[in-house]
Design an enzyme around this catalytic site. Structure first.
Site, PDB file in Angstrom:
ATOM      1  N   TRP A   1     -76.509  25.558 -24.667  1.00 21.31           N
ATOM      2  CA  TRP A   1     -77.518  25.392 -25.127  1.00 21.31           C
ATOM      3  C   TRP A   1     -77.779  26.940 -25.519  1.00 21.31           C
ATOM      4  CZ3 TRP A   1     -78.332  22.655 -28.761  1.00 21.31           C
ATOM      5  CH2 TRP A   1     -77.882  21.357 -29.367  1.00 21.31           C
TER       6      TRP A   1
ATOM      7  N   ASP B   1     -85.628  26.081 -21.275  1.00 22.50           N
ATOM      8  CA  ASP B   1     -85.595  25.238 -22.054  1.00 22.50           C
ATOM      9  C   ASP B   1     -84.409  24.065 -21.384  1.00 22.50           C
ATOM     10  OD1 ASP B   1     -84.259  23.024 -23.254  1.00 22.50           O
ATOM     11  OD2 ASP B   1     -82.679  24.622 -24.471  1.00 22.50           O
TER      12      ASP B   1
ATOM     13  N   LYS C   1     -84.058  12.773 -24.841  1.00 20.25           N
ATOM     14  CA  LYS C   1     -83.187  12.865 -23.765  1.00 20.25           C
ATOM     15  C   LYS C   1     -83.799  11.773 -22.810  1.00 20.25           C
ATOM     16  CE  LYS C   1     -80.512  16.271 -25.973  1.00 20.25           C
ATOM     17  NZ  LYS C   1     -80.617  17.612 -25.735  1.00 20.25           N
TER      18      LYS C   1
END
Ligand code: PLP
Length: 360
Positions: free
Chosen positions: A102, A171, A195
């Site tokens: 990511w 992030d 999530k």
């Protein structure tokens, strides 16, 4: 009705209490007689709910009072671009820490807008750790330093934010609300809801207004943080249903006792699985060094790779869903976000031990 144990990486499990509340309120939101999906985002009942959600986010995460709390669309993925579009105004360059899939995607997206410098990477050691980050690595002309708090595919997590003399951007897509994160130590933190705190469709952006200036030319209004802040994320129709579920999740998190309590449970959950892996005499393998192992995602391999498909199949038959690893890494992965119960994890641990015993 019996529901499977759900270890999906995202969208992921929701607490049963929240699902039941959604069901109960589906036809009548806040006494309106209609569903939350059927009313204006500018109606009083929705605005009241939005304000309550904002207040809950600020309470739960201890967001500094001057920070903006935005609920945007486009996922964390769009933030990979929206952040440089908004922050590259003075200097078209930013620093990135490379810890896996990511963080790499975030850096690649930013590269479209200027110079991205990777100031630290654990690529050479196979993403088994958070790389050493020295203040002297940071470029003082960079608009910000970006890092990925939890690498969802690699299962690698920071234990504390990197020290940074320039604005710090995080992030926290797969970890926000699962552990305490010092928001005040950051200038921007972002996370999609699906999530640890809801369903796909809203992305939480916590933002220090001091770092904002003009965005790059040709930035659409909808991607301009200042405009979204002024409009309280209601520039155009937001994803109202996703916003609603996130609001319910905030209530659930507060009922559960808040983030410190969830963190303790999450640590315990991950310990169960790492104990099975480490105690399997090499049957299961997780190559992340213990200090950097994620409490949100536990990726693992089976020493005999050809047993992995069988593992997924047998797990499925026994009621364990979502255990296939990320496409890019292969292998297996148990995602154990906030809504996955300690009970479910203990059941999985038993299954894993039994699978290793019968196939090892
Ligand atoms: C899931 C994830 C993303 C992408 O989120 P989307 O909501 O699919 O855009 C970005 N970063 C991390 C760390 C993730 O886990």
């Amino acid at each position: 009705m019996s529901r499977p144990f759900n270890f999906s990486a995202g969208p992921s499990a929701l607490p049963i209490d929240v699902l039941l509340q959604v069901r109960d309120e589906l036809l009548d939101f806040a006494g309106t007689g209609v569903s939350v999906m059927e009313i204006s985002h500018r109606s009083q009942p929705f605005m009241d709910f939005a304000h309550a959600t904002d207040a809950a986010v600020r309470r739960v995460l201890a967001v500094p009072s001057d920070y903006h709390v935005l609920l945007l669309q486009g996922g964390s993925y769009l933030q990979f671009s929206q952040i440089p579009m908004n922050l590259f105004h003075k200097t078209n360059t930013a620093d990135y820490i490379h810890t896996g899939l990511w963080s790499e995607q975030a850096a690649n997206a930013a590269r479209q807008y200027g110079i991205v410098r990777t100031i630290a990477s654990s690529h050479e050691t196979g993403f088994d750790r958070v790389p050493e980050i020295n203040e002297s690595h940071i470029n003082l002309d960079a608009a910000y330093l970006h890092y990925t708090e939890n690498e969802t595919a690699q299962g690698l997590q920071f234990s504390k934010p990197p020290i940074s003399s320039i604005p710090l951007v995080c992030d926290a897509c797969s970890s926000l609300m699962s552990k305490p994160i010092d928001i005040a130590a950051h200038d921007l933190v972002y996370a999609s809801a699906q999530k640890n705190m809801g369903i796909a469709g809203v992305t939480l952006v916590l933002l220090n207004p001091a770092i904002l200036d003009k965005p790059l030319a040709a930035t659409p209004q909808a991607l301009d943080f200042s405009i979204q802040a002024k409009k309280q994320s209601l520039l155009n129709t937001p994803s109202t249903f996703s916003w609603y579920v996130m609001g319910l999740m905030m209530e659930w998190i507060e009922r559960t006792g808040g983030i410190e309590v969830l963190h303790e449970i999450n640590k315990k959950k991950s310990r169960h699985l790492y104990n099975v892996i480490d105690g399997s005499n090499g049957f299961y393998i997780n190559h992340v060094l213990p200090d950097y192992r994620s409490i949100n995602n536990v990726p693992f391999h089976i020493f005999e790779r050809n047993l992995e498909d069988l593992f997924v199949r047998e797990a499925q038959e026994n009621g364990f869903h979502g255990l296939k690893g990320h496409l890019s890494t292969g292998g297996l992965r148990a995602s154990i976000y906030n809504a996955v119960t300690l009970d479910a994890v203990q059941e999985l641990a038993l299954f894993m031990r039994e699978f290793a015993r019968t196939h090892g």
